[in-house]
Enzyme design. Structure first.
Site, PDB file in Angstrom:
ATOM      1  N   ASN A   1      -3.745   5.787  -0.948  1.00  0.00           N
ATOM      2  CA  ASN A   1      -3.409   6.030   0.458  1.00  0.00           C
ATOM      3  C   ASN A   1      -2.863   7.426   0.724  1.00  0.00           C
ATOM      4  O   ASN A   1      -2.887   7.897   1.860  1.00  0.00           O
ATOM      5  CB  ASN A   1      -2.442   4.961   0.956  1.00  0.00           C
ATOM      6  CG  ASN A   1      -3.189   3.681   1.217  1.00  0.00           C
ATOM      7  OD1 ASN A   1      -4.255   3.693   1.818  1.00  0.00           O
ATOM      8  ND2 ASN A   1      -2.663   2.569   0.739  1.00  0.00           N
TER       9      ASN A   1
ATOM     10  N   GLU B   1      -5.273  -0.296  -8.182  1.00  0.00           N
ATOM     11  CA  GLU B   1      -4.307   0.755  -8.511  1.00  0.00           C
ATOM     12  C   GLU B   1      -3.093   0.044  -9.116  1.00  0.00           C
ATOM     13  O   GLU B   1      -2.515  -0.832  -8.474  1.00  0.00           O
ATOM     14  CB  GLU B   1      -3.924   1.443  -7.187  1.00  0.00           C
ATOM     15  CG  GLU B   1      -3.600   2.881  -7.263  1.00  0.00           C
ATOM     16  CD  GLU B   1      -3.256   3.467  -5.880  1.00  0.00           C
ATOM     17  OE1 GLU B   1      -3.188   2.743  -4.855  1.00  0.00           O
ATOM     18  OE2 GLU B   1      -3.046   4.681  -5.842  1.00  0.00           O
TER      19      GLU B   1
ATOM     20  N   SER C   1       0.819  -1.192   0.000  1.00  0.00           N
ATOM     21  CA  SER C   1       0.000   0.000   0.000  1.00  0.00           C
ATOM     22  C   SER C   1       0.861   1.252   0.000  1.00  0.00           C
ATOM     23  O   SER C   1       0.348   2.336  -0.139  1.00  0.00           O
ATOM     24  CB  SER C   1      -0.941  -0.017   1.200  1.00  0.00           C
ATOM     25  OG  SER C   1      -0.333  -0.594   2.311  1.00  0.00           O
TER      26      SER C   1
ATOM     27  N   HIS D   1      -2.327  -2.949  -6.623  1.00  0.00           N
ATOM     28  CA  HIS D   1      -2.845  -2.629  -5.293  1.00  0.00           C
ATOM     29  C   HIS D   1      -4.368  -2.769  -5.258  1.00  0.00           C
ATOM     30  O   HIS D   1      -5.094  -1.971  -5.856  1.00  0.00           O
ATOM     31  CB  HIS D   1      -2.407  -1.199  -4.935  1.00  0.00           C
ATOM     32  CG  HIS D   1      -2.801  -0.776  -3.569  1.00  0.00           C
ATOM     33  ND1 HIS D   1      -3.122   0.509  -3.240  1.00  0.00           N
ATOM     34  CD2 HIS D   1      -2.948  -1.498  -2.411  1.00  0.00           C
ATOM     35  CE1 HIS D   1      -3.434   0.580  -1.967  1.00  0.00           C
ATOM     36  NE2 HIS D   1      -3.345  -0.614  -1.443  1.00  0.00           N
TER      37      HIS D   1
HETATM   38  N1  CAA Z   1     -15.739 -10.002   1.768  1.00  0.00           N
HETATM   39  C1  CAA Z   1     -16.558 -10.258   0.739  1.00  0.00           C
HETATM   40  N2  CAA Z   1     -17.730  -9.646   0.552  1.00  0.00           N
HETATM   41  C2  CAA Z   1     -18.109  -8.743   1.467  1.00  0.00           C
HETATM   42  C3  CAA Z   1     -17.289  -8.412   2.571  1.00  0.00           C
HETATM   43  C4  CAA Z   1     -16.065  -9.091   2.702  1.00  0.00           C
HETATM   44  N3  CAA Z   1     -15.212  -8.837   3.704  1.00  0.00           N
HETATM   45  N4  CAA Z   1     -17.926  -7.456   3.300  1.00  0.00           N
HETATM   46  C5  CAA Z   1     -19.084  -7.198   2.673  1.00  0.00           C
HETATM   47  N5  CAA Z   1     -19.193  -7.958   1.564  1.00  0.00           N
HETATM   48  C6  CAA Z   1     -20.275  -7.945   0.575  1.00  0.00           C
HETATM   49  C7  CAA Z   1     -21.596  -8.365   1.177  1.00  0.00           C
HETATM   50  O1  CAA Z   1     -21.754  -9.750   1.113  1.00  0.00           O
HETATM   51  C8  CAA Z   1     -22.583  -7.644   0.295  1.00  0.00           C
HETATM   52  O2  CAA Z   1     -22.735  -8.387  -0.917  1.00  0.00           O
HETATM   53  P1  CAA Z   1     -24.070  -8.287  -1.823  1.00  0.00           P
HETATM   54  O3  CAA Z   1     -24.155  -6.888  -2.325  1.00  0.00           O
HETATM   55  O4  CAA Z   1     -23.797  -9.272  -2.892  1.00  0.00           O
HETATM   56  O5  CAA Z   1     -25.205  -8.641  -0.925  1.00  0.00           O
HETATM   57  C9  CAA Z   1     -21.867  -6.334  -0.054  1.00  0.00           C
HETATM   58  O6  CAA Z   1     -20.460  -6.580   0.157  1.00  0.00           O
HETATM   59  C10 CAA Z   1     -22.320  -5.214   0.826  1.00  0.00           C
HETATM   60  O7  CAA Z   1     -22.109  -5.622   2.177  1.00  0.00           O
HETATM   61  P2  CAA Z   1     -23.058  -5.281   3.396  1.00  0.00           P
HETATM   62  O8  CAA Z   1     -24.471  -5.109   2.898  1.00  0.00           O
HETATM   63  O9  CAA Z   1     -22.818  -6.249   4.486  1.00  0.00           O
HETATM   64  O10 CAA Z   1     -22.507  -3.944   3.997  1.00  0.00           O
HETATM   65  P3  CAA Z   1     -22.264  -2.572   3.295  1.00  0.00           P
HETATM   66  O11 CAA Z   1     -23.273  -2.255   2.270  1.00  0.00           O
HETATM   67  O12 CAA Z   1     -22.014  -1.635   4.411  1.00  0.00           O
HETATM   68  O13 CAA Z   1     -20.861  -2.772   2.526  1.00  0.00           O
HETATM   69  C11 CAA Z   1     -18.557  -2.526   2.456  1.00  0.00           C
HETATM   70  C12 CAA Z   1     -19.712  -3.171   3.188  1.00  0.00           C
HETATM   71  C13 CAA Z   1     -18.450  -3.056   1.048  1.00  0.00           C
HETATM   72  C14 CAA Z   1     -17.285  -2.891   3.235  1.00  0.00           C
HETATM   73  C15 CAA Z   1     -18.785  -0.958   2.416  1.00  0.00           C
HETATM   74  O14 CAA Z   1     -19.037  -0.490   3.698  1.00  0.00           O
HETATM   75  C16 CAA Z   1     -17.637  -0.194   1.830  1.00  0.00           C
HETATM   76  O15 CAA Z   1     -17.504  -0.071   0.620  1.00  0.00           O
HETATM   77  N6  CAA Z   1     -16.766   0.363   2.704  1.00  0.00           N
HETATM   78  C17 CAA Z   1     -15.605   1.103   2.298  1.00  0.00           C
HETATM   79  C18 CAA Z   1     -14.486   0.146   1.995  1.00  0.00           C
HETATM   80  C19 CAA Z   1     -13.251   0.857   1.561  1.00  0.00           C
HETATM   81  O16 CAA Z   1     -13.142   2.074   1.543  1.00  0.00           O
HETATM   82  N7  CAA Z   1     -12.223   0.070   1.209  1.00  0.00           N
HETATM   83  C20 CAA Z   1     -10.958   0.582   0.842  1.00  0.00           C
HETATM   84  C21 CAA Z   1     -10.047   0.480   2.016  1.00  0.00           C
HETATM   85  S1  CAA Z   1      -8.470   1.110   1.635  1.00  0.00           S
HETATM   86  C22 CAA Z   1      -7.625  -0.185   1.082  1.00  0.00           C
HETATM   87  O17 CAA Z   1      -8.040  -1.304   1.069  1.00  0.00           O
HETATM   88  C23 CAA Z   1      -6.280   0.143   0.570  1.00  0.00           C
HETATM   89  C24 CAA Z   1      -5.184   0.113   1.514  1.00  0.00           C
HETATM   90  O18 CAA Z   1      -4.072   0.015   1.065  1.00  0.00           O
HETATM   91  C25 CAA Z   1      -5.355   0.306   2.963  1.00  0.00           C
END
Ligand code: CAA
Length: 283
Positions: free
Chosen positions: A190, A152, A119, A140
Protein backbone atom coordinates in the site's frame (compact mmCIF):
# COMPACT_ATOMS: atom_id res chain seq x y z
CA UNK A 1 3.75 -26.23 15.41
CA UNK A 2 1.34 -28.03 13.11
CA UNK A 3 -1.56 -25.76 12.17
CA UNK A 4 -4.82 -27.70 11.82
CA UNK A 5 -7.50 -25.26 12.86
CA UNK A 6 -7.77 -21.77 11.52
CA UNK A 7 -9.90 -18.81 12.55
CA UNK A 8 -10.92 -15.79 10.51
CA UNK A 9 -12.33 -12.69 12.16
CA UNK A 10 -14.52 -10.78 9.71
CA UNK A 11 -16.61 -12.37 6.96
CA UNK A 12 -16.35 -9.45 4.52
CA UNK A 13 -14.70 -9.61 1.12
CA UNK A 14 -11.21 -10.26 2.54
CA UNK A 15 -12.32 -12.52 5.40
CA UNK A 16 -14.50 -14.82 3.32
CA UNK A 17 -11.77 -15.10 0.67
CA UNK A 18 -9.21 -16.04 3.33
CA UNK A 19 -11.63 -18.60 4.84
CA UNK A 20 -12.14 -20.10 1.37
CA UNK A 21 -8.42 -20.55 0.58
CA UNK A 22 -7.71 -21.88 4.08
CA UNK A 23 -10.50 -24.48 3.81
CA UNK A 24 -9.40 -25.39 0.28
CA UNK A 25 -5.91 -26.09 1.66
CA UNK A 26 -7.38 -28.67 4.07
CA UNK A 27 -7.68 -26.69 7.31
CA UNK A 28 -10.74 -26.64 9.52
CA UNK A 29 -11.93 -23.05 9.53
CA UNK A 30 -14.11 -20.98 11.81
CA UNK A 31 -15.29 -17.75 10.19
CA UNK A 32 -16.53 -15.21 12.70
CA UNK A 33 -18.33 -11.91 12.43
CA UNK A 34 -20.44 -9.80 14.77
CA UNK A 35 -23.78 -10.40 13.08
CA UNK A 36 -25.46 -13.49 11.66
CA UNK A 37 -26.28 -11.64 8.43
CA UNK A 38 -22.58 -10.75 7.86
CA UNK A 39 -21.52 -14.37 8.27
CA UNK A 40 -24.33 -15.53 5.99
CA UNK A 41 -23.31 -13.02 3.33
CA UNK A 42 -19.70 -14.24 3.64
CA UNK A 43 -20.80 -17.87 3.24
CA UNK A 44 -22.90 -16.98 0.16
CA UNK A 45 -19.90 -15.31 -1.39
CA UNK A 46 -17.76 -18.43 -0.84
CA UNK A 47 -20.52 -20.63 -2.29
CA UNK A 48 -20.79 -18.34 -5.33
CA UNK A 49 -17.02 -18.45 -5.91
CA UNK A 50 -16.86 -22.24 -5.55
CA UNK A 51 -19.91 -22.66 -7.83
CA UNK A 52 -18.17 -20.56 -10.48
CA UNK A 53 -15.11 -22.83 -10.22
CA UNK A 54 -17.33 -25.93 -10.53
CA UNK A 55 -19.13 -24.53 -13.59
CA UNK A 56 -15.76 -23.80 -15.22
CA UNK A 57 -14.62 -27.39 -14.52
CA UNK A 58 -11.85 -26.17 -12.16
CA UNK A 59 -13.32 -27.89 -9.10
CA UNK A 60 -15.51 -30.97 -8.81
CA UNK A 61 -18.81 -30.76 -6.96
CA UNK A 62 -17.73 -33.25 -4.27
CA UNK A 63 -14.62 -31.17 -3.51
CA UNK A 64 -16.79 -28.07 -3.25
CA UNK A 65 -18.92 -29.77 -0.58
CA UNK A 66 -15.76 -30.91 1.20
CA UNK A 67 -14.42 -27.33 1.32
CA UNK A 68 -17.75 -25.94 2.54
CA UNK A 69 -17.97 -28.70 5.14
CA UNK A 70 -14.71 -27.45 6.64
CA UNK A 71 -16.03 -23.94 7.27
CA UNK A 72 -17.96 -23.29 10.44
CA UNK A 73 -19.79 -19.99 10.80
CA UNK A 74 -19.67 -18.18 14.13
CA UNK A 75 -20.87 -14.98 15.77
CA UNK A 76 -19.26 -15.70 19.13
CA UNK A 77 -15.59 -14.76 19.46
CA UNK A 78 -15.25 -17.40 22.19
CA UNK A 79 -15.50 -20.04 19.43
CA UNK A 80 -11.89 -19.07 18.67
CA UNK A 81 -10.68 -20.64 21.93
CA UNK A 82 -9.44 -23.82 20.28
CA UNK A 83 -7.90 -22.62 17.01
CA UNK A 84 -4.17 -22.74 16.22
CA UNK A 85 -3.89 -19.70 13.98
CA UNK A 86 -6.10 -16.64 13.48
CA UNK A 87 -6.26 -14.02 10.77
CA UNK A 88 -8.10 -10.89 11.79
CA UNK A 89 -9.74 -9.29 8.76
CA UNK A 90 -12.20 -6.92 10.40
CA UNK A 91 -12.84 -3.40 9.22
CA UNK A 92 -9.76 -1.15 8.88
CA UNK A 93 -10.51 0.73 12.09
CA UNK A 94 -7.82 0.83 14.74
CA UNK A 95 -9.93 0.83 17.94
CA UNK A 96 -12.02 -2.06 16.54
CA UNK A 97 -8.93 -4.10 15.73
CA UNK A 98 -7.31 -3.31 19.11
CA UNK A 99 -10.38 -4.55 20.97
CA UNK A 100 -10.50 -7.75 18.92
CA UNK A 101 -6.85 -8.48 19.70
CA UNK A 102 -7.31 -7.83 23.41
CA UNK A 103 -10.30 -10.18 23.44
CA UNK A 104 -8.52 -12.87 21.40
CA UNK A 105 -5.52 -12.67 23.70
CA UNK A 106 -7.81 -13.63 26.58
CA UNK A 107 -9.86 -16.22 24.72
CA UNK A 108 -7.19 -18.15 22.79
CA UNK A 109 -4.66 -20.69 23.99
CA UNK A 110 -1.16 -19.39 24.77
CA UNK A 111 0.35 -20.90 21.62
CA UNK A 112 -2.20 -19.49 19.17
CA UNK A 113 -0.73 -17.14 16.59
CA UNK A 114 -2.72 -13.95 16.12
CA UNK A 115 -2.19 -12.47 12.70
CA UNK A 116 -3.80 -9.43 11.14
CA UNK A 117 -4.74 -8.68 7.56
CA UNK A 118 -4.43 -4.96 8.29
CA UNK A 119 -3.41 -3.01 5.24
CA UNK A 120 -1.65 -0.29 7.18
CA UNK A 121 -1.89 -0.28 10.98
CA UNK A 122 1.53 -0.93 12.60
CA UNK A 123 1.94 -4.57 13.66
CA UNK A 124 4.03 -3.51 16.68
CA UNK A 125 1.15 -1.36 17.95
CA UNK A 126 -1.34 -4.21 17.63
CA UNK A 127 1.14 -6.66 19.22
CA UNK A 128 1.88 -4.33 22.13
CA UNK A 129 -1.79 -4.47 22.97
CA UNK A 130 -1.54 -8.21 23.73
CA UNK A 131 0.40 -10.36 26.16
CA UNK A 132 1.99 -12.34 23.29
CA UNK A 133 3.76 -9.84 21.00
CA UNK A 134 6.09 -12.61 19.74
CA UNK A 135 3.02 -14.40 18.31
CA UNK A 136 1.51 -11.41 16.53
CA UNK A 137 2.27 -10.87 12.85
CA UNK A 138 0.88 -9.27 9.69
CA UNK A 139 -0.55 -11.60 7.06
CA UNK A 140 -1.76 -9.30 4.34
CA UNK A 141 -3.79 -10.85 1.52
CA UNK A 142 -4.74 -9.11 -1.71
CA UNK A 143 -8.24 -8.69 -3.09
CA UNK A 144 -9.76 -10.87 -4.61
CA UNK A 145 -8.10 -13.32 -2.24
CA UNK A 146 -8.84 -16.58 -4.15
CA UNK A 147 -7.19 -15.14 -7.28
CA UNK A 148 -4.28 -13.01 -6.11
CA UNK A 149 -1.00 -14.83 -5.51
CA UNK A 150 0.63 -12.48 -3.02
CA UNK A 151 0.66 -12.56 0.76
CA UNK A 152 2.70 -9.80 2.39
CA UNK A 153 4.11 -11.18 5.66
CA UNK A 154 4.99 -8.40 8.09
CA UNK A 155 7.13 -8.76 11.18
CA UNK A 156 6.47 -6.55 14.16
CA UNK A 157 9.50 -5.59 16.23
CA UNK A 158 8.81 -8.46 18.67
CA UNK A 159 7.56 -11.12 16.20
CA UNK A 160 9.51 -14.35 16.74
CA UNK A 161 11.27 -16.22 13.93
CA UNK A 162 9.06 -19.22 14.68
CA UNK A 163 5.86 -17.16 14.18
CA UNK A 164 7.31 -15.74 10.97
CA UNK A 165 8.18 -19.20 9.61
CA UNK A 166 4.77 -20.67 10.46
CA UNK A 167 3.03 -17.75 8.73
CA UNK A 168 5.29 -17.97 5.68
CA UNK A 169 4.73 -21.74 5.37
CA UNK A 170 0.98 -21.31 5.81
CA UNK A 171 0.89 -18.76 2.97
CA UNK A 172 2.56 -21.34 0.74
CA UNK A 173 0.14 -24.04 1.89
CA UNK A 174 -2.67 -21.72 0.69
CA UNK A 175 -1.05 -21.70 -2.76
CA UNK A 176 0.23 -18.14 -2.32
CA UNK A 177 3.66 -16.59 -2.75
CA UNK A 178 4.75 -14.70 0.36
CA UNK A 179 6.93 -11.59 0.40
CA UNK A 180 8.50 -10.17 3.55
CA UNK A 181 7.94 -6.59 4.60
CA UNK A 182 8.98 -4.63 7.66
CA UNK A 183 6.68 -2.68 9.91
CA UNK A 184 6.36 0.76 8.29
CA UNK A 185 3.07 2.50 7.43
CA UNK A 186 1.44 0.80 4.44
CA UNK A 187 4.20 -1.85 4.41
CA UNK A 188 5.24 -2.39 0.77
CA UNK A 189 1.99 -3.01 -1.12
CA UNK A 190 0.00 0.00 0.00
CA UNK A 191 3.00 2.33 0.30
CA UNK A 192 3.27 2.02 -3.48
CA UNK A 193 -0.29 1.24 -4.60
CA UNK A 194 -2.28 3.84 -2.66
CA UNK A 195 -0.34 6.95 -3.73
CA UNK A 196 -0.91 5.77 -7.32
CA UNK A 197 -4.66 5.43 -6.73
CA UNK A 198 -4.73 8.76 -4.88
CA UNK A 199 -2.94 10.42 -7.82
CA UNK A 200 -5.52 8.95 -10.20
CA UNK A 201 -8.24 10.55 -8.03
CA UNK A 202 -6.35 13.86 -8.26
CA UNK A 203 -6.36 13.48 -12.07
CA UNK A 204 -10.15 13.21 -11.89
CA UNK A 205 -10.42 16.04 -9.32
CA UNK A 206 -8.36 18.40 -11.49
CA UNK A 207 -10.15 17.26 -14.64
CA UNK A 208 -7.01 15.90 -16.25
CA UNK A 209 -9.17 13.07 -17.53
CA UNK A 210 -12.48 11.24 -17.12
CA UNK A 211 -12.55 7.95 -15.15
CA UNK A 212 -12.59 5.80 -18.29
CA UNK A 213 -9.67 7.67 -19.81
CA UNK A 214 -7.59 7.57 -16.62
CA UNK A 215 -8.18 3.83 -16.32
CA UNK A 216 -7.56 3.18 -20.01
CA UNK A 217 -4.19 4.96 -19.82
CA UNK A 218 -3.04 2.75 -16.95
CA UNK A 219 -4.52 -0.45 -18.39
CA UNK A 220 -3.24 -0.13 -21.92
CA UNK A 221 -0.24 2.10 -21.29
CA UNK A 222 1.17 0.23 -18.29
CA UNK A 223 -0.43 -3.18 -18.76
CA UNK A 224 -2.24 -3.08 -15.42
CA UNK A 225 -5.09 -5.63 -15.26
CA UNK A 226 -7.49 -2.88 -14.23
CA UNK A 227 -7.27 0.90 -13.99
CA UNK A 228 -6.62 2.60 -10.61
CA UNK A 229 -10.15 4.00 -10.24
CA UNK A 230 -11.78 0.64 -11.00
CA UNK A 231 -9.33 -0.94 -8.57
CA UNK A 232 -10.23 1.63 -5.91
CA UNK A 233 -13.89 0.69 -6.41
CA UNK A 234 -12.96 -2.99 -5.93
CA UNK A 235 -10.92 -2.34 -2.78
CA UNK A 236 -13.47 0.10 -1.30
CA UNK A 237 -12.98 3.88 -1.24
CA UNK A 238 -13.30 3.94 2.57
CA UNK A 239 -10.38 1.50 2.80
CA UNK A 240 -8.35 3.57 0.31
CA UNK A 241 -8.98 6.72 2.35
CA UNK A 242 -8.14 4.97 5.63
CA UNK A 243 -4.82 3.79 4.17
CA UNK A 244 -3.95 7.24 2.81
CA UNK A 245 -4.69 8.70 6.26
CA UNK A 246 -2.37 6.11 7.82
CA UNK A 247 0.42 6.99 5.38
CA UNK A 248 -0.12 10.72 5.95
CA UNK A 249 -0.22 10.40 9.74
CA UNK A 250 2.66 7.94 9.81
CA UNK A 251 5.14 9.85 7.63
CA UNK A 252 3.88 13.43 8.13
CA UNK A 253 4.79 13.98 4.50
CA UNK A 254 2.43 16.03 2.34
CA UNK A 255 2.92 13.71 -0.63
CA UNK A 256 0.55 11.28 1.10
CA UNK A 257 -2.33 13.75 1.62
CA UNK A 258 -5.62 12.13 0.57
CA UNK A 259 -7.30 13.77 -2.42
CA UNK A 260 -10.31 15.86 -1.25
CA UNK A 261 -12.45 14.16 -3.91
CA UNK A 262 -11.73 10.74 -2.36
CA UNK A 263 -12.93 12.10 0.98
CA UNK A 264 -16.06 13.58 -0.61
CA UNK A 265 -16.98 10.25 -2.20
CA UNK A 266 -16.52 8.44 1.12
CA UNK A 267 -18.60 11.04 2.96
CA UNK A 268 -21.35 10.58 0.36
CA UNK A 269 -21.33 6.81 0.96
CA UNK A 270 -19.97 6.16 -2.56
CA UNK A 271 -17.62 3.42 -1.43
CA UNK A 272 -17.25 1.50 -4.69
CA UNK A 273 -18.65 -1.87 -5.72
CA UNK A 274 -19.92 -2.73 -2.26
CA UNK A 275 -22.37 0.20 -2.24
CA UNK A 276 -23.13 0.09 -5.97
CA UNK A 277 -21.41 3.40 -6.67
CA UNK A 278 -17.86 4.69 -6.54
CA UNK A 279 -16.02 6.13 -9.51
CA UNK A 280 -18.34 3.91 -11.57
CA UNK A 281 -21.94 2.82 -11.06
CA UNK A 282 -22.63 -0.91 -10.54
CA UNK A 283 -25.84 -2.90 -10.89
N1 CAA B 1 -13.41 -13.81 -6.36
C1 CAA B 1 -12.94 -14.96 -6.86
N2 CAA B 1 -12.52 -15.10 -8.12
C2 CAA B 1 -12.60 -14.03 -8.93
C3 CAA B 1 -13.07 -12.78 -8.46
C4 CAA B 1 -13.49 -12.70 -7.12
N3 CAA B 1 -13.93 -11.56 -6.57
N4 CAA B 1 -13.01 -11.89 -9.49
C5 CAA B 1 -12.52 -12.55 -10.54
N5 CAA B 1 -12.26 -13.84 -10.21
C6 CAA B 1 -11.67 -14.88 -11.06
C7 CAA B 1 -12.55 -15.20 -12.24
O1 CAA B 1 -13.47 -16.20 -11.92
C8 CAA B 1 -11.54 -15.68 -13.25
O2 CAA B 1 -11.20 -17.04 -12.95
P1 CAA B 1 -10.63 -18.05 -14.07
O3 CAA B 1 -9.32 -17.52 -14.53
O4 CAA B 1 -10.51 -19.32 -13.32
O5 CAA B 1 -11.65 -18.07 -15.16
C9 CAA B 1 -10.30 -14.82 -12.97
O6 CAA B 1 -10.46 -14.34 -11.61
C10 CAA B 1 -10.22 -13.66 -13.90
O7 CAA B 1 -11.44 -12.93 -13.79
P2 CAA B 1 -12.19 -12.22 -14.99
O8 CAA B 1 -11.88 -12.94 -16.28
O9 CAA B 1 -13.61 -12.02 -14.63
O10 CAA B 1 -11.64 -10.75 -15.02
P3 CAA B 1 -10.16 -10.26 -15.13
O11 CAA B 1 -9.33 -11.10 -16.01
O12 CAA B 1 -10.29 -8.81 -15.40
O13 CAA B 1 -9.58 -10.42 -13.64
C11 CAA B 1 -9.09 -9.50 -11.57
C12 CAA B 1 -10.20 -9.82 -12.55
C13 CAA B 1 -8.44 -10.75 -11.06
C14 CAA B 1 -9.75 -8.76 -10.39
C15 CAA B 1 -8.02 -8.59 -12.29
O14 CAA B 1 -8.64 -7.51 -12.89
C16 CAA B 1 -6.93 -8.09 -11.38
O15 CAA B 1 -5.97 -8.78 -11.10
N6 CAA B 1 -7.08 -6.83 -10.90
C17 CAA B 1 -6.14 -6.22 -10.00
C18 CAA B 1 -6.45 -6.65 -8.59
C19 CAA B 1 -5.50 -6.05 -7.61
O16 CAA B 1 -4.64 -5.24 -7.91
N7 CAA B 1 -5.67 -6.44 -6.34
C20 CAA B 1 -4.91 -5.91 -5.27
C21 CAA B 1 -5.71 -4.86 -4.58
S1 CAA B 1 -4.82 -4.16 -3.27
C22 CAA B 1 -5.21 -5.08 -1.96
O17 CAA B 1 -6.02 -5.95 -1.97
C23 CAA B 1 -4.46 -4.74 -0.73
C24 CAA B 1 -5.03 -3.73 0.14
O18 CAA B 1 -4.65 -3.71 1.28
C25 CAA B 1 -5.96 -2.69 -0.32
Amino acid sequence: MNIKTFGVIGAGQMGNGIAQVAAASGLDVIMNDIKEEFVERGMSSIIKNLDRMVSKGKLDAAKKEEILGRIQASTNLKDMSAVDFIVEAATENEPVKMKIFRDLDEICGKETILSTNTSSIPIGRIAGNTGRPDKVIGMHFMNPVPVMKLVEVIRGIATSDETFKITWDLSEKFGKIPAEANDFPGFIANRILMPMINEAVYCLFQNVGKPDDIDTVMKLGMNHPMGPLALADLIGLDTCLAIMETLYDGFKDSKYRPCPLLRKYVEAGWLGRKTGRGFYVYD
